[in-house]
Enzyme design. Sequence first.
Site: not given
Length: 311
Positions: A24-25, A219, A250
């Site tokens: 997903r991310d 991150h 993001c």
Amino acid sequence: MTRPQAFREPGLPEAVTIYEVGPRDGLQNEKVVVPTQDKVDFVRRLMAAGLRTIEVTSFVRPDWVPQLADAAEVLAQLDLDGATRMPVLVPNDRGLDRAVEAGVRWIAIFGSATEGLARANLNRTVDTQFDMFRPVVARARGLGLDVRAYVSMCFGDPWQGPVPIAQVVEAGKRLFDLGATQLSLGDTIGVATPAHVTELIGAFGEAGLGPDVLAMHLHDTYGQALSNAYAALRAGVTTFDSSAGGLGGCPFTPGATGNLATEDLVWMLEGLGIRTGVDLDLLVETSTWMAGLLGRPSESRVLRALTASAV
């Protein structure tokens, strides 16, 4: 394959949970669109490597995140009732509808501690985001679903700059108190340092949210993700979000780069004698395969070192 020597450090847990966010991310910010079957294979490979919590996709609007437009098709090919937890990110009521239709049992909501990302990602203010999430969480819990809450921009914001700890704690606690079972603290632009991590975890503890309900989502923009994970580990956190091969970023945040690489996290934890349940060989094979599909090298230092030594 080379392995670190293991030395137990007093006071650290015997095992941790790795919450894998690669599908997903990790993929959401990639320009190369990954075919649906390859996404399904990615999840299955991660399962075979021993990962037991894998965030599979998101029911966000396809025009916002085109990479995840095939969320329903991916989920239709996976066993959502098996031993592996497969959460899905849902932004609103419509996202929850689609998740329920797909048979999802775990969902996640994604909030912000700062106005900049709340507006960029949710088209809401920090205060009005709770009005959007409240009915989603209430209905999900009423249906027997587990809910995780993310609070992003916990350490710094590209629009606001430094974010006060009290502001993060207030937003995070409000999200958690909607009915979540876990709160993931996001270093969305990768500016955290270890002492900052320790202070934030302590502040949440003072507000009634101990490390047992917290997770860290780190991150690696400034190369600090692994040291920050170690600081959180020493502060009692036992759930860590990471992404196979260090994939991620993001799409709504300028400057956000990849997540903490799962391979790097596993290497450190193995060196501390902490169980993860992950087969590092299979994980490296999986991340190498995905890097080939994306046409670029992996960001994981451990993967690079291990594959170089195998040549």
